[in-house]
Design a protein around this motif. Structure first.
Motif, PDB file in Angstrom:
ATOM      1  N   HIS A  54       0.652  -1.482   0.173  1.00 39.65           N
ATOM      2  CA  HIS A  54       0.560   0.085   0.387  1.00 39.65           C
ATOM      3  C   HIS A  54       0.990   1.367   0.623  1.00 39.65           C
ATOM      4  O   HIS A  54       0.470   2.483  -0.051  1.00 39.65           O
ATOM      5  N   SER A  55       2.153   0.532  -0.028  1.00 39.96           N
ATOM      6  CA  SER A  55       2.928   2.379   0.224  1.00 39.96           C
ATOM      7  C   SER A  55       4.289   1.855  -0.888  1.00 39.96           C
ATOM      8  O   SER A  55       4.552   0.848  -1.533  1.00 39.96           O
ATOM      9  N   TYR A  56       5.553   2.441  -0.997  1.00 36.76           N
ATOM     10  CA  TYR A  56       6.644   2.547  -1.329  1.00 36.76           C
ATOM     11  C   TYR A  56       7.119   2.373  -0.564  1.00 36.76           C
ATOM     12  O   TYR A  56       9.043   2.313  -0.200  1.00 36.76           O
ATOM     13  N   ASN A  57       7.294   1.673   0.936  1.00 42.31           N
ATOM     14  CA  ASN A  57       7.838   1.254   2.011  1.00 42.31           C
ATOM     15  C   ASN A  57       9.376   0.131   1.704  1.00 42.31           C
ATOM     16  O   ASN A  57      10.859   0.335   1.895  1.00 42.31           O
ATOM     17  N   VAL A 121       2.898   2.200  -7.612  1.00 42.18           N
ATOM     18  CA  VAL A 121       3.887   1.591  -6.914  1.00 42.18           C
ATOM     19  C   VAL A 121       4.557  -0.150  -7.261  1.00 42.18           C
ATOM     20  O   VAL A 121       5.579  -0.032  -6.484  1.00 42.18           O
ATOM     21  N   ALA A 122       4.375  -0.735  -8.164  1.00 45.92           N
ATOM     22  CA  ALA A 122       4.678  -1.834  -8.203  1.00 45.92           C
ATOM     23  C   ALA A 122       6.659  -1.019  -9.007  1.00 45.92           C
ATOM     24  O   ALA A 122       7.193  -1.508  -8.447  1.00 45.92           O
ATOM     25  N   VAL A 123       6.315  -0.057  -9.301  1.00 52.30           N
ATOM     26  CA  VAL A 123       7.334   0.768  -9.889  1.00 52.30           C
ATOM     27  C   VAL A 123       8.184   1.717  -8.657  1.00 52.30           C
ATOM     28  O   VAL A 123       8.985   1.628  -9.191  1.00 52.30           O
ATOM     29  N   GLY A 124       7.707   2.644  -8.330  1.00 52.90           N
ATOM     30  CA  GLY A 124       8.139   2.853  -6.898  1.00 52.90           C
ATOM     31  C   GLY A 124       8.830   1.921  -6.108  1.00 52.90           C
ATOM     32  O   GLY A 124       9.797   2.537  -5.767  1.00 52.90           O
ATOM     33  N   ASN A 125       8.391   0.977  -6.193  1.00 57.22           N
ATOM     34  CA  ASN A 125       9.415   0.384  -5.547  1.00 57.22           C
ATOM     35  C   ASN A 125      10.236  -0.852  -6.156  1.00 57.22           C
ATOM     36  O   ASN A 125      11.046  -1.779  -5.559  1.00 57.22           O
ATOM     37  N   GLY A 126      10.070  -0.768  -7.116  1.00 54.90           N
ATOM     38  CA  GLY A 126      11.499  -1.840  -7.962  1.00 54.90           C
ATOM     39  C   GLY A 126      11.059  -3.133  -7.948  1.00 54.90           C
ATOM     40  O   GLY A 126      12.255  -3.765  -8.505  1.00 54.90           O
ATOM     41  N   LEU A 127       9.490  -3.179  -8.168  1.00 57.31           N
ATOM     42  CA  LEU A 127       9.684  -4.532  -8.838  1.00 57.31           C
ATOM     43  C   LEU A 127       9.914  -4.745 -10.297  1.00 57.31           C
ATOM     44  O   LEU A 127       9.993  -6.221 -10.320  1.00 57.31           O
ATOM     45  N   VAL A 128       8.966  -4.370 -10.777  1.00 61.74           N
ATOM     46  CA  VAL A 128       9.043  -3.652 -12.597  1.00 61.74           C
ATOM     47  C   VAL A 128      10.620  -4.121 -13.132  1.00 61.74           C
ATOM     48  O   VAL A 128      11.318  -3.517 -12.769  1.00 61.74           O
ATOM     49  N   GLY A 129      10.347  -5.480 -13.478  1.00 64.61           N
ATOM     50  CA  GLY A 129      12.219  -5.638 -14.420  1.00 64.61           C
ATOM     51  C   GLY A 129      12.848  -6.608 -13.078  1.00 64.61           C
ATOM     52  O   GLY A 129      14.045  -6.566 -13.299  1.00 64.61           O
ATOM     53  N   SER A 130      12.895  -6.532 -11.554  1.00 63.73           N
ATOM     54  CA  SER A 130      13.899  -7.181 -10.638  1.00 63.73           C
ATOM     55  C   SER A 130      13.584  -8.357 -10.683  1.00 63.73           C
ATOM     56  O   SER A 130      14.136  -9.028  -9.994  1.00 63.73           O
ATOM     57  N   GLY A 131      12.959  -9.411 -10.697  1.00 58.73           N
ATOM     58  CA  GLY A 131      12.775 -10.312 -10.023  1.00 58.73           C
ATOM     59  C   GLY A 131      11.578 -10.896  -9.470  1.00 58.73           C
ATOM     60  O   GLY A 131      11.289 -11.583  -9.579  1.00 58.73           O
ATOM     61  N   PRO A 132      11.164 -10.363  -8.007  1.00 60.82           N
ATOM     62  CA  PRO A 132      10.365 -10.459  -7.565  1.00 60.82           C
ATOM     63  C   PRO A 132       8.955 -10.243  -7.820  1.00 60.82           C
ATOM     64  O   PRO A 132       8.610 -10.475  -8.534  1.00 60.82           O
ATOM     65  N   PRO A 133       7.979 -11.640  -8.081  1.00 58.16           N
ATOM     66  CA  PRO A 133       6.987 -11.951  -8.427  1.00 58.16           C
ATOM     67  C   PRO A 133       5.611 -11.053  -7.679  1.00 58.16           C
ATOM     68  O   PRO A 133       5.606 -10.778  -7.011  1.00 58.16           O
ATOM     69  N   PHE A 134       5.167 -10.262  -9.228  1.00 57.78           N
ATOM     70  CA  PHE A 134       4.252  -8.877  -8.436  1.00 57.78           C
ATOM     71  C   PHE A 134       3.191  -8.645  -9.285  1.00 57.78           C
ATOM     72  O   PHE A 134       2.765  -9.627 -10.828  1.00 57.78           O
ATOM     73  N   GLN A 135       1.496  -8.982  -9.060  1.00 58.16           N
ATOM     74  CA  GLN A 135       0.438  -7.741  -9.440  1.00 58.16           C
ATOM     75  C   GLN A 135       0.292  -6.823  -9.458  1.00 58.16           C
ATOM     76  O   GLN A 135       0.229  -6.519  -8.557  1.00 58.16           O
ATOM     77  N   VAL A 136      -0.346  -6.184 -10.247  1.00 59.89           N
ATOM     78  CA  VAL A 136      -1.001  -5.112  -9.622  1.00 59.89           C
ATOM     79  C   VAL A 136      -2.462  -5.321  -9.338  1.00 59.89           C
ATOM     80  O   VAL A 136      -3.301  -5.668 -10.092  1.00 59.89           O
ATOM     81  N   ILE A 137      -2.962  -5.183  -8.182  1.00 70.66           N
ATOM     82  CA  ILE A 137      -4.179  -5.437  -8.082  1.00 70.66           C
ATOM     83  C   ILE A 137      -5.227  -4.082  -6.725  1.00 70.66           C
ATOM     84  O   ILE A 137      -4.500  -3.996  -6.037  1.00 70.66           O
ATOM     85  N   PRO A 138      -5.791  -4.168  -7.629  1.00 64.84           N
ATOM     86  CA  PRO A 138      -6.302  -2.481  -6.426  1.00 64.84           C
ATOM     87  C   PRO A 138      -6.602  -2.413  -5.824  1.00 64.84           C
ATOM     88  O   PRO A 138      -7.203  -3.937  -5.203  1.00 64.84           O
ATOM     89  N   ASN A 139      -6.977  -1.287  -4.428  1.00 63.51           N
ATOM     90  CA  ASN A 139      -7.753  -1.397  -3.703  1.00 63.51           C
ATOM     91  C   ASN A 139      -9.454  -1.217  -4.066  1.00 63.51           C
ATOM     92  O   ASN A 139      -9.518  -1.620  -5.191  1.00 63.51           O
ATOM     93  N   PHE A 140     -10.013  -1.409  -3.142  1.00 59.39           N
ATOM     94  CA  PHE A 140     -11.451  -2.176  -3.489  1.00 59.39           C
ATOM     95  C   PHE A 140     -12.123  -1.645  -2.532  1.00 59.39           C
ATOM     96  O   PHE A 140     -12.078  -1.719  -1.508  1.00 59.39           O
ATOM     97  N   MET A 141     -13.379  -0.977  -2.862  1.00 55.74           N
ATOM     98  CA  MET A 141     -14.885  -0.962  -1.883  1.00 55.74           C
ATOM     99  C   MET A 141     -15.933  -1.657  -2.217  1.00 55.74           C
ATOM    100  O   MET A 141     -16.035  -2.453  -2.760  1.00 55.74           O
ATOM    101  N   PRO A 142     -16.413  -1.247  -0.735  1.00 57.39           N
ATOM    102  CA  PRO A 142     -18.067  -2.831  -0.623  1.00 57.39           C
ATOM    103  C   PRO A 142     -19.081  -2.354  -1.789  1.00 57.39           C
ATOM    104  O   PRO A 142     -18.609  -0.899  -2.545  1.00 57.39           O
TER     105      PRO A 142
END
Length: 334
Positions: A54-57, A121-142
Motif C-alpha cells: 500500500h506504500s513505497y516501503n 507502487v510496483a514501479v516505485g518499489n522497484g518490482l518492475v524488471g527486478s525479479g520478485p513476482p508481482f501483480q497489480v491488484i487495486p484497492n477495492f470498495m464494498p
C-alpha cells in the motif's frame, strides 16, 4: 501504530506463532508493518506468503518517495539517513534506515507474490524488471459503499448550503493543499471550498494562507464523508506526492462526482483525463485553477464525467477485485 519499525516485533512474532500452530494456514496474506514479524517464521511455518503493498516501503524509509517536499529522485545512504532523522528523529532515524534496507532484502526473497495496489507502487518499489513476482491488484470498495451507513446529519449541517468544491485527506504539503489554496484564491465568484480531513504539522503554516470561503472540517467518519461527496460538484486531489492509489478519488467517483487530480502516482490508474475527470501537472496552481474553471463553467461536462467515473469505478468493487485475489491464492499453491 504511530511508529512501526521495519524489523520483527517479539510480541507480534509470538502471537503469530500461536495463531499458525492453531490455524495451520496454507497462505499468509500480509499488509504493512506486520509482515516484518512474520518473515522469521516463514520457513518454519511452511506457508506461502503474499504481501499487499500500500506504500513505497521497499524503496523509501518514509514510505512516501518524498524528499524535502518534492518527489525523490532515488535513494542514497547519506540522503536517506538525513531524511529519516528529520522525519523520525535521530534515535529512530538511523536504525530505521538500516533495518529497512536489511528487511527489504529479506522480504524480496521470502515473498511468493507481491500485490501492488497500482502500477505506480510496483514501479516505485522497484518490482518492475527486478525479479520478485508481482501483480497489480487495486484497492477495492464494498459493493454497497454508496448506501448511507450512519446518521450523518450533524456532520452535513456543517457544510455550505450551496454547491461546493471538496478535498478529502491530510492537510499537508504532500497532498498539495498549498497548491489548492493558491488556485482557489485566484478564482473569481467560486463556490465554497470544503476541506475534510485532519491537521498535520504542516497545517499551521498552510492555514496562514487560507483564503476566504474555505470550510475546514476535522475528524469526520467515513459514512459522513461519503455523503459530503454525494453533495459536492467537483472532487479535488492536487497531490504533489505519488499517491499509491487514491481512496478519496475512488469514493468521489463512486458517488458520481467528477475529479480534478494530479497526473502522478496511482491517481493515473483511476482518472481518465477528459473522460472521468481532468489531470493536471502536480504543483501547478495555475493549471489547477484553469481545470476548476473549466468544470465550473460546464455543468453538462461535469455530469458526463461523473457518469463515466461511476462506470469506471465499478472495476474496483469488492465483487470484481476479491475473485482476482482468490485466483492468486490458487496460483501460489500450485
Amino acid at each position: 501504530r504511530p511508529y512501526a519499525p521495519p524489523f520483527p516485533d517479539p510480541d507480534a512474532m509470538l502471537a503469530l506463532r500461536r495463531i499458525i500452530i492453531h490455524e495451520r494456514p496454507e497462505i499468509v496474506h500480509a499488509h504493512n508493518w506486520l509482515v516484518y514479524s512474520f518473515l522469521p517464521l516463514k520457513a518454519w511455518s511452511g506457508t506461502r506468503l503474499i504481501v499487499t503493498l500500500h506504500s513505497y516501503n521497499l524503496a523509501c524509509v518514509k514510505t512516501t518517495l518524498m524528499y524535502r517536499k518534492a518527489l525523490c529522485d532515488g535513494p542514497g545512504m547519506k540522503k536517506c539517513l538525513g531524511c529519516a532523522m528529520k522525519h523520525y528523529g535521530f534515535a529512530k532515524g538511523i536504525p530505521t534506515v538500516l533495518s529497512n534496507q536489511l528487511m527489504g532484502l529479506v522480504e524480496r526473497s521470502a515473498v511468493d507474490m507481491f500485490l501492488a495496489v497500482s502500477q505506480a507502487v510496483a514501479v516505485g518499489n522497484g518490482l518492475v524488471g527486478s525479479g520478485p513476482p508481482f501483480q497489480v491488484i487495486p484497492n477495492f470498495m464494498p459493493d454497497d459503499v454508496s448506501v448511507l451507513q450512519g446518521d450523518a446529519e450533524a456532520y452535513l449541517a456543517q457544510l455550505p448550503a450551496q454547491d461546493y468544491l471538496l478535498f478529502v485527506g491530510a492537510f499537508n504539503y504532500q497532498k498539495g493543499v498549498d497548491v489548492l489554496l493558491r488556485a482557489y484564491a485566484d478564482l473569481t465568484h467560486a463556490p465554497p471550498l470544503v476541506l475534510i480531513g485532519y491537521p498535520t504539522r504542516d497545517w499551521p503554516s498552510l492555514s496562514m494562507d487560507c483564503p476566504e470561503n474555505v470550510f475546514v472540517l476535522n475528524g469526520w467518519p467515513r459514512y459522513a464523508v461519503m455523503e459530503a461527496w454525494r453533495r459536492s460538484i467537483i472532487a479535488l486531489a492536487p497531490s504533489v506526492g505519488p499517491e499509491t492509489f487514491g481512496i478519496a478519488v475512488m469514493e468521489a467517483m463512486t458517488l458520481g462526482c467528477p475529479v480534478i487530480a494530479s497526473r502522478i502516482g496511482g491517481l493515473i490508474d483511476l482518472v481518465a483525463d477528459g473522460e472521468t475527470g481532468l489531470l493536471v501537472q502536480p504543483g501547478d496552481s495555475s493549471a489547477l485553477r484553469q481545470a476548476i474553471e473549466r468544470l465550473l463553467s460546464d455543468p453538462n461536462l461535469r455530469s458526463r464525467m461523473g457518469k463515466a467515473g461511476l462506470s469506471k469505478v465499478s472495476e474496483f468493487r469488492a465483487s470484481n477485485v476479491v475473485p482476482r485475489i482468490e485466483q492468486i491464492y490458487k496460483q501460489v499453491l500450485l
